[in-house]
Design a protein around this motif. Structure first.
Motif, PDB file in Angstrom:
ATOM      1  N   PHE A   1      36.052-106.345 -75.397  1.00 20.26           N
ATOM      2  CA  PHE A   1      35.489-107.687 -75.288  1.00 20.26           C
ATOM      3  C   PHE A   1      35.574-108.273 -73.877  1.00 20.26           C
ATOM      4  O   PHE A   1      35.062-109.362 -73.631  1.00 20.26           O
ATOM      5  CB  PHE A   1      36.196-108.636 -76.266  1.00 20.26           C
ATOM      6  N   GLY A   2      36.267-107.602 -72.977  1.00 21.86           N
ATOM      7  CA  GLY A   2      36.381-108.117 -71.621  1.00 21.86           C
ATOM      8  C   GLY A   2      37.509-109.101 -71.416  1.00 21.86           C
ATOM      9  O   GLY A   2      37.572-109.767 -70.371  1.00 21.86           O
ATOM     10  N   PHE A   3      38.430-109.200 -72.382  1.00 21.95           N
ATOM     11  CA  PHE A   3      39.578-110.097 -72.235  1.00 21.95           C
ATOM     12  C   PHE A   3      40.573-109.522 -71.221  1.00 21.95           C
ATOM     13  O   PHE A   3      40.624-108.304 -71.013  1.00 21.95           O
ATOM     14  CB  PHE A   3      40.303-110.277 -73.572  1.00 21.95           C
ATOM     15  N   HIS A   4      41.372-110.389 -70.636  1.00 21.29           N
ATOM     16  CA  HIS A   4      42.473-109.943 -69.778  1.00 21.29           C
ATOM     17  C   HIS A   4      43.695-109.719 -70.663  1.00 21.29           C
ATOM     18  O   HIS A   4      44.183-110.645 -71.303  1.00 21.29           O
ATOM     19  CB  HIS A   4      42.782-110.988 -68.702  1.00 21.29           C
ATOM     20  N   GLY A   5      44.199-108.488 -70.700  1.00 26.49           N
ATOM     21  CA  GLY A   5      45.313-108.166 -71.578  1.00 26.49           C
ATOM     22  C   GLY A   5      46.662-108.374 -70.912  1.00 26.49           C
ATOM     23  O   GLY A   5      46.860-108.009 -69.752  1.00 26.49           O
ATOM     24  N   ILE A   6      47.574-108.988 -71.652  1.00 24.46           N
ATOM     25  CA  ILE A   6      48.981-109.042 -71.267  1.00 24.46           C
ATOM     26  C   ILE A   6      49.738-108.375 -72.405  1.00 24.46           C
ATOM     27  O   ILE A   6      49.701-108.849 -73.541  1.00 24.46           O
ATOM     28  CB  ILE A   6      49.478-110.475 -71.038  1.00 24.46           C
ATOM     29  N   THR A   7      50.390-107.257 -72.107  1.00 20.83           N
ATOM     30  CA  THR A   7      50.915-106.411 -73.170  1.00 20.83           C
ATOM     31  C   THR A   7      52.438-106.377 -73.193  1.00 20.83           C
ATOM     32  O   THR A   7      53.098-106.570 -72.172  1.00 20.83           O
ATOM     33  CB  THR A   7      50.391-104.964 -73.041  1.00 20.83           C
ATOM     34  N   ALA A   8      52.949-106.080 -74.367  1.00 13.86           N
ATOM     35  CA  ALA A   8      54.385-105.869 -74.554  1.00 13.86           C
ATOM     36  C   ALA A   8      54.716-104.439 -74.154  1.00 13.86           C
ATOM     37  O   ALA A   8      54.455-103.489 -74.891  1.00 13.86           O
ATOM     38  CB  ALA A   8      54.768-106.126 -76.007  1.00 13.86           C
ATOM     39  N   GLY A   9      55.261-104.272 -72.952  1.00 11.21           N
ATOM     40  CA  GLY A   9      55.628-102.953 -72.470  1.00 11.21           C
ATOM     41  C   GLY A   9      54.503-102.257 -71.722  1.00 11.21           C
ATOM     42  O   GLY A   9      53.316-102.604 -71.831  1.00 11.21           O
ATOM     43  N   GLY A  10      54.886-101.243 -70.943  1.00 10.36           N
ATOM     44  CA  GLY A  10      53.947-100.581 -70.058  1.00 10.36           C
ATOM     45  C   GLY A  10      53.000 -99.601 -70.715  1.00 10.36           C
ATOM     46  O   GLY A  10      51.918 -99.326 -70.186  1.00 10.36           O
ATOM     47  N   TRP A  11      53.381 -99.038 -71.879  1.00 13.80           N
ATOM     48  CA  TRP A  11      52.513 -98.046 -72.522  1.00 13.80           C
ATOM     49  C   TRP A  11      51.181 -98.654 -72.922  1.00 13.80           C
ATOM     50  O   TRP A  11      50.115 -98.084 -72.656  1.00 13.80           O
ATOM     51  CB  TRP A  11      53.205 -97.447 -73.744  1.00 13.80           C
ATOM     52  N   LEU A  12      51.213 -99.824 -73.554  1.00 14.77           N
ATOM     53  CA  LEU A  12      49.971-100.461 -73.979  1.00 14.77           C
ATOM     54  C   LEU A  12      49.103-100.838 -72.793  1.00 14.77           C
ATOM     55  O   LEU A  12      47.877-100.680 -72.829  1.00 14.77           O
ATOM     56  CB  LEU A  12      50.285-101.711 -74.808  1.00 14.77           C
ATOM     57  N   SER A  13      49.733-101.344 -71.742  1.00 17.87           N
ATOM     58  CA  SER A  13      48.976-101.718 -70.552  1.00 17.87           C
ATOM     59  C   SER A  13      48.239-100.512 -69.982  1.00 17.87           C
ATOM     60  O   SER A  13      47.048-100.578 -69.655  1.00 17.87           O
ATOM     61  CB  SER A  13      49.934-102.314 -69.509  1.00 17.87           C
ATOM     62  N   HIS A  14      48.946 -99.393 -69.881  1.00 16.64           N
ATOM     63  CA  HIS A  14      48.336 -98.157 -69.372  1.00 16.64           C
ATOM     64  C   HIS A  14      47.221 -97.674 -70.296  1.00 16.64           C
ATOM     65  O   HIS A  14      46.125 -97.311 -69.834  1.00 16.64           O
ATOM     66  CB  HIS A  14      49.404 -97.081 -69.228  1.00 16.64           C
ATOM     67  N   LYS A  15      47.474 -97.669 -71.591  1.00 15.18           N
ATOM     68  CA  LYS A  15      46.508 -97.149 -72.554  1.00 15.18           C
ATOM     69  C   LYS A  15      45.224 -97.986 -72.567  1.00 15.18           C
ATOM     70  O   LYS A  15      44.115 -97.440 -72.531  1.00 15.18           O
ATOM     71  CB  LYS A  15      47.138 -97.134 -73.954  1.00 15.18           C
ATOM     72  N   LEU A  16      45.364 -99.295 -72.606  1.00 14.55           N
ATOM     73  CA  LEU A  16      44.184-100.153 -72.705  1.00 14.55           C
ATOM     74  C   LEU A  16      43.377-100.137 -71.414  1.00 14.55           C
ATOM     75  O   LEU A  16      42.142-100.246 -71.438  1.00 14.55           O
ATOM     76  CB  LEU A  16      44.595-101.579 -73.058  1.00 14.55           C
ATOM     77  N   HIS A  17      44.064 -99.994 -70.288  1.00 14.96           N
ATOM     78  CA  HIS A  17      43.338 -99.923 -69.015  1.00 14.96           C
ATOM     79  C   HIS A  17      42.646 -98.574 -68.839  1.00 14.96           C
ATOM     80  O   HIS A  17      41.460 -98.508 -68.486  1.00 14.96           O
ATOM     81  CB  HIS A  17      44.298-100.173 -67.851  1.00 14.96           C
ATOM     82  N   SER A  18      43.370 -97.491 -69.124  1.00 15.32           N
ATOM     83  CA  SER A  18      42.821 -96.158 -68.855  1.00 15.32           C
ATOM     84  C   SER A  18      41.769 -95.741 -69.881  1.00 15.32           C
ATOM     85  O   SER A  18      40.815 -95.023 -69.543  1.00 15.32           O
ATOM     86  CB  SER A  18      43.953 -95.125 -68.811  1.00 15.32           C
ATOM     87  N   GLU A  19      41.910 -96.181 -71.126  1.00 16.55           N
ATOM     88  CA  GLU A  19      40.989 -95.731 -72.179  1.00 16.55           C
ATOM     89  C   GLU A  19      39.875 -96.724 -72.475  1.00 16.55           C
ATOM     90  O   GLU A  19      38.810 -96.326 -72.973  1.00 16.55           O
ATOM     91  CB  GLU A  19      41.778 -95.438 -73.461  1.00 16.55           C
ATOM     92  N   TYR A  20      40.091 -98.014 -72.170  1.00 13.40           N
ATOM     93  CA  TYR A  20      39.087 -99.029 -72.515  1.00 13.40           C
ATOM     94  C   TYR A  20      38.638 -99.866 -71.323  1.00 13.40           C
ATOM     95  O   TYR A  20      37.781-100.738 -71.478  1.00 13.40           O
ATOM     96  CB  TYR A  20      39.626 -99.945 -73.620  1.00 13.40           C
ATOM     97  N   GLY A  21      39.228 -99.609 -70.160  1.00 13.12           N
ATOM     98  CA  GLY A  21      38.818-100.337 -68.966  1.00 13.12           C
ATOM     99  C   GLY A  21      39.266-101.782 -68.917  1.00 13.12           C
ATOM    100  O   GLY A  21      38.745-102.564 -68.107  1.00 13.12           O
ATOM    101  N   MET A  22      40.223-102.156 -69.772  1.00 11.48           N
ATOM    102  CA  MET A  22      40.704-103.537 -69.765  1.00 11.48           C
ATOM    103  C   MET A  22      41.491-103.830 -68.500  1.00 11.48           C
ATOM    104  O   MET A  22      42.208-102.966 -67.977  1.00 11.48           O
ATOM    105  CB  MET A  22      41.599-103.807 -70.981  1.00 11.48           C
ATOM    106  N   ARG A  23      41.382-105.060 -68.009  1.00 13.66           N
ATOM    107  CA  ARG A  23      42.301-105.543 -66.981  1.00 13.66           C
ATOM    108  C   ARG A  23      43.600-105.911 -67.690  1.00 13.66           C
ATOM    109  O   ARG A  23      43.584-106.703 -68.642  1.00 13.66           O
ATOM    110  CB  ARG A  23      41.718-106.759 -66.276  1.00 13.66           C
ATOM    111  N   THR A  24      44.701-105.350 -67.260  1.00 12.04           N
ATOM    112  CA  THR A  24      45.956-105.537 -67.990  1.00 12.04           C
ATOM    113  C   THR A  24      47.125-105.810 -67.056  1.00 12.04           C
ATOM    114  O   THR A  24      47.166-105.350 -65.910  1.00 12.04           O
ATOM    115  CB  THR A  24      46.304-104.296 -68.838  1.00 12.04           C
ATOM    116  N   ASP A  25      48.055-106.574 -67.559  1.00 15.32           N
ATOM    117  CA  ASP A  25      49.402-106.726 -67.011  1.00 15.32           C
ATOM    118  C   ASP A  25      50.359-106.529 -68.177  1.00 15.32           C
ATOM    119  O   ASP A  25      49.947-106.542 -69.352  1.00 15.32           O
ATOM    120  CB  ASP A  25      49.607-108.125 -66.413  1.00 15.32           C
TER     121      ASP A  25
END
Length: 288
Positions: free
Chosen positions: A78-102
């Motif tokens: 959806f193009g939302f900016h993700g703020i994730t609990a822990g680094g695994w989700l941040s990496h996964k959502l950025h690398s697999e879905y192109g999300m901007r994440t912290d």
């Protein structure tokens, strides 16, 4: 509900039920989705507010491959900016879905979890959640059945759910669901804690260590990318291998010293720092 549970802090905020026919106020600057179901109304709302996604787990894996899994997965596009609990989700959502994440790191509340028992311990703990498939309850029972053969004199504590209706092939203590204030006393009786996490890592490993308990956790990037603390015993997904590791923890000659060292290793890990990281990520995204 929030006030009745020890799991929630006191909130200094006004709560209101979202009405999709009305939407959020016109001057709203930021709109957060949390669970995947909330991402759809957040996406459709007419507001010009910047969209954020507070992601605490990989929710498509909560379901068999089907409509719900696809609907959950689509929200990461959806193009939302993700703020994730822990680094695994941040990496996964950025690398697999192109999300901007912290992300923010996991922490532990030392007011709840601390060492009170400095003697050897002859019990273990299993986070038993048969209603939560990603906690691999049945797999954990296979592990503990093997462990019970190796260490028949060790007490096995099951907590997280009332498992009295399950046929369990070894002796155990059914602690059911415990309040936060009851956990530290149980943990301080235990040398090891079995925590199965098939998606994002549980909070339990850090909490167990703070109470001097060795976490025994299934190996995988979903866990290691959240915490690389060397006191966590990561083990391949083999019932016998995990059972042997639990037995090794019980038998350690330096068990007491290691218990204190584990607790010290998370002494500086604080939720205040995680909160600061969350706010910094939010403010940075708002500034663009």
């Amino acid at each position: 509900m929030l006030a009745a549970s020890e799991a929630y802090p006191n909130l200094k905020a006004k709560l209101a039920v979202y009405d999709p026919a009305v939407g959020v106020a016109a001057d709203t600057q930021a709109l957060f989705a949390t669970g995947w179901e909330t991402a759809y109304p957040a996406h459709r709302d007419a507001s010009l507010a910047k969209r954020f996604y507070f992601v605490q787990d990989f929710e498509p894996s909560f379901y068999p491959l089907g409509s719900e899994a696809i609907l959950a997965e689509n929200t990461y596009k959806f193009g939302f900016h993700g703020i994730t609990a822990g680094g695994w989700l941040s990496h996964k959502l950025h690398s697999e879905y192109g999300m901007r994440t912290d992300h923010f790191d996991f922490a532990v509340d030392k007011s709840h979890y601390r060492v009170t028992n400095t003697e050897r311990r002859n019990e273990i703990f299993f986070y038993a959640r048969p209603v939560t498939p990603r906690r691999a309850f049945e797999f954990g029972l296979l592990v503990l059945a093997d462990f019970a053969k190796l260490k028949p004199d060790v007490t096995i504590n099951l907590a997280g759910w009332d498992v009295s209706n399950w046929k369990i092939p070894f002796e155990y203590e059914n602690l059911s669901s415990l309040q936060l204030s009851e956990l530290n006393e149980v943990y301080n009786r235990c040398a090891a804690g079995l925590v199965m996490s098939l998606s994002n890592m549980s909070l339990l490993p850090l909490e167990l260590m703070s109470s001097g308990v060795t976490p025994v956790v299934n190996d995988g990037p979903n866990n290691r990318m959240v915490s690389d603390n060397p006191n966590i015993e990561y083990v391949p997904m083999s019932p016998q291998a995990i059972a042997r590791k639990l037995a090794e923890v019980i038998d350690r000659e330096d068990a007491v010293e290691r218990s204190l060292a584990m607790s010290a290793s998370v002494a500086a890990v604080d939720w205040e720092d995680s909160g600061t990281a969350f706010v910094q990520a939010f403010e940075g995204a708002m500034r663009g």
